[in-house]
Design a protein around this motif. Sequence first.
Motif, PDB file in Angstrom:
ATOM      1  N   TRP A  50       0.812  -1.214   0.000  1.00 43.27           N
ATOM      2  CA  TRP A  50       0.000   0.000   0.000  1.00 43.27           C
ATOM      3  C   TRP A  50       0.852   1.274   0.000  1.00 43.27           C
ATOM      4  O   TRP A  50       0.575   2.234  -0.723  1.00 43.27           O
ATOM      5  CB  TRP A  50      -0.912  -0.015   1.234  1.00 43.27           C
ATOM      6  N   GLU A  58       4.509   1.438  -0.104  1.00 35.03           N
ATOM      7  CA  GLU A  58       5.810   1.444  -0.776  1.00 35.03           C
ATOM      8  C   GLU A  58       5.717   1.039  -2.245  1.00 35.03           C
ATOM      9  O   GLU A  58       6.694   1.132  -2.977  1.00 35.03           O
ATOM     10  CB  GLU A  58       6.786   0.499  -0.068  1.00 35.03           C
ATOM     11  N   TYR A  59       4.582   0.552  -2.673  1.00 36.54           N
ATOM     12  CA  TYR A  59       4.425   0.091  -4.059  1.00 36.54           C
ATOM     13  C   TYR A  59       5.525  -0.896  -4.431  1.00 36.54           C
ATOM     14  O   TYR A  59       6.202  -0.756  -5.433  1.00 36.54           O
ATOM     15  CB  TYR A  59       4.394   1.287  -5.021  1.00 36.54           C
ATOM     16  N   HIS A  61      -3.938   1.378   6.935  1.00 37.32           N
ATOM     17  CA  HIS A  61      -3.536   2.217   8.061  1.00 37.32           C
ATOM     18  C   HIS A  61      -3.466   1.419   9.357  1.00 37.32           C
ATOM     19  O   HIS A  61      -2.546   1.591  10.153  1.00 37.32           O
ATOM     20  CB  HIS A  61      -4.510   3.384   8.239  1.00 37.32           C
ATOM     21  N   TRP A  74      -0.438  -0.654   9.270  1.00 42.59           N
ATOM     22  CA  TRP A  74       0.745   0.193   9.446  1.00 42.59           C
ATOM     23  C   TRP A  74       0.978   0.444  10.941  1.00 42.59           C
ATOM     24  O   TRP A  74       2.088   0.271  11.463  1.00 42.59           O
ATOM     25  CB  TRP A  74       0.511   1.517   8.694  1.00 42.59           C
ATOM     26  N   LYS A 118       8.447   4.874  -7.482  1.00 41.08           N
ATOM     27  CA  LYS A 118       7.247   4.671  -6.663  1.00 41.08           C
ATOM     28  C   LYS A 118       6.145   5.663  -7.017  1.00 41.08           C
ATOM     29  O   LYS A 118       4.966   5.315  -7.036  1.00 41.08           O
ATOM     30  CB  LYS A 118       7.595   4.761  -5.182  1.00 41.08           C
ATOM     31  N   PRO A 172      -0.680   9.684  -5.153  1.00 36.58           N
ATOM     32  CA  PRO A 172      -1.046   8.749  -4.079  1.00 36.58           C
ATOM     33  C   PRO A 172       0.129   8.354  -3.179  1.00 36.58           C
ATOM     34  O   PRO A 172      -0.007   8.342  -1.946  1.00 36.58           O
ATOM     35  CB  PRO A 172      -1.584   7.533  -4.835  1.00 36.58           C
ATOM     36  N   TYR A 173       1.270   8.067  -3.768  1.00 28.76           N
ATOM     37  CA  TYR A 173       2.419   7.664  -2.943  1.00 28.76           C
ATOM     38  C   TYR A 173       2.791   8.751  -1.937  1.00 28.76           C
ATOM     39  O   TYR A 173       2.995   8.481  -0.752  1.00 28.76           O
ATOM     40  CB  TYR A 173       3.611   7.333  -3.854  1.00 28.76           C
ATOM     41  N   ARG A 204      -0.015   9.128   0.712  1.00 28.18           N
ATOM     42  CA  ARG A 204      -0.026   8.044   1.695  1.00 28.18           C
ATOM     43  C   ARG A 204       1.120   8.182   2.680  1.00 28.18           C
ATOM     44  O   ARG A 204       0.962   7.962   3.875  1.00 28.18           O
ATOM     45  CB  ARG A 204       0.070   6.691   0.979  1.00 28.18           C
ATOM     46  N   LYS A 205       2.288   8.553   2.175  1.00 26.89           N
ATOM     47  CA  LYS A 205       3.454   8.659   3.036  1.00 26.89           C
ATOM     48  C   LYS A 205       3.272   9.720   4.125  1.00 26.89           C
ATOM     49  O   LYS A 205       3.876   9.648   5.182  1.00 26.89           O
ATOM     50  CB  LYS A 205       4.688   9.015   2.186  1.00 26.89           C
ATOM     51  N   SER A 250       0.196  10.626   5.318  1.00 20.34           N
ATOM     52  CA  SER A 250      -1.175  10.581   5.851  1.00 20.34           C
ATOM     53  C   SER A 250      -1.210  10.458   7.360  1.00 20.34           C
ATOM     54  O   SER A 250      -2.237  10.684   7.971  1.00 20.34           O
ATOM     55  CB  SER A 250      -1.944   9.435   5.197  1.00 20.34           C
ATOM     56  N   GLU A 251      -0.117  10.099   7.992  1.00 17.34           N
ATOM     57  CA  GLU A 251      -0.154   9.944   9.447  1.00 17.34           C
ATOM     58  C   GLU A 251       0.408  11.156  10.187  1.00 17.34           C
ATOM     59  O   GLU A 251       0.480  11.155  11.407  1.00 17.34           O
ATOM     60  CB  GLU A 251       0.604   8.671   9.870  1.00 17.34           C
ATOM     61  N   ASP A 307      14.433  10.365   2.684  1.00 15.72           N
ATOM     62  CA  ASP A 307      14.297   9.290   3.670  1.00 15.72           C
ATOM     63  C   ASP A 307      13.802   9.804   5.014  1.00 15.72           C
ATOM     64  O   ASP A 307      14.139  10.915   5.448  1.00 15.72           O
ATOM     65  CB  ASP A 307      15.633   8.572   3.881  1.00 15.72           C
TER      66      ASP A 307
END
Lengths: 189, 179
Positions: free
Chosen positions: A121, A123-124, A141, A144, B107, B125-126, B129-130, B132-133, B165
């Motif tokens: 989801w 890291e693809y 989520h 995760w 990615k 999206p990548y 998502r990275k 989203s938290e 990173d």
Amino acid sequence: MAHPQVVWSLFVRIFHWSLVILFVLAYITSSSGDDDWHMILGYAVTVLLVARILYGLFSSGYGRFSRFIYSPKVIWSHAKGIVQGKPAHYEGHSPMGAAMVFALIGCLLTLVFAGLIYQSWGEYEGPLWWLGFMPADGFAHEMWDLHKWLPDILIGLIVLHVLGVLLACVQHRENLVRAMVTGKKCSGE
Amino acid sequence: MIRFLLLFTAFFAAQTAFASDNFLGVPRFKGVKPVFNSNYESSCGECHFAYFPGLLPGRSWKKLMDPKALEDHFGENAELEEPDRLEVLNFLVRNAADQSHYKRSVKIARSLRDGSTPLRITEVPYIKRKHSEIPAKMIKGNKKVRSLSNCLKCHTQAKEKGIFDEDTVSIPGYREWDD
């Protein structure tokens, strides 16, 4: 004292100590930024777990799951015996030890599963991604989060596991750590 | 046991083959390719840092660099002289995410396999998502950051090296991001 006999097969011993090493390395690489290594270590743990499960289902020695599935009653009375200083002796896994084995394997399986879901989801990458599996956002989520806190639960279990082994060493006057290296354990007392 | 080891090796070999986007030989680089072009810097680096081309696919850059689109660029006028526009566009498309073998770009491109054409990096999206938290109070509610579009505020090695990173992130006003 009875003669020592081989209780832990070569497979079980290699499994045990490689798991120790891989878990430590995976834990370290989770925060050091070595993502690629962390994933490779995760795969290695997954392969070990799958191998252990197949072994537990199809082998015939003390490592076979059916030889150390005990009823809650037996586990409870074993625990009571330990507390009272009169622990029953078992050749293979004792009931408390067995409960720990299943708890550790269960947590580790959940951990690698959550890792694989997150990997696809977020890291693809990885096997699920290559299979075209893209989990839903909410589920990913949760996995995760799980993948972040479960290792600390595992560390807690590992501490209990080590303390339990040390206690058993004292109570049975037997070096169980060496037994996991040589495979040899005394049967009966 | 031997069978187990063989299986193990095969699994690893398969993984390495899959993990590298170019099979054997060409390595998979970290981050996003840190390419620079003085015309791009001066044309697009005025209001925000000149985003690396590897952060969006070519089709997104083409849409952003359309002369009409530049007149109304997120509410601003970012019009360019035609020769400059063409040079910048060429530079962006040549180094775009879908042309790159850098890890983050790969990615980004993968997460856009459905063929959509985002105009914002923060809508890939990548990238979404990275982040989203991260709580809103650390981004929108953070006076020193304001918007997720300000990559450099948090990614301390992004500008020179194109590295994003997690262990190089530092959110202003909050201690080293750790989780």
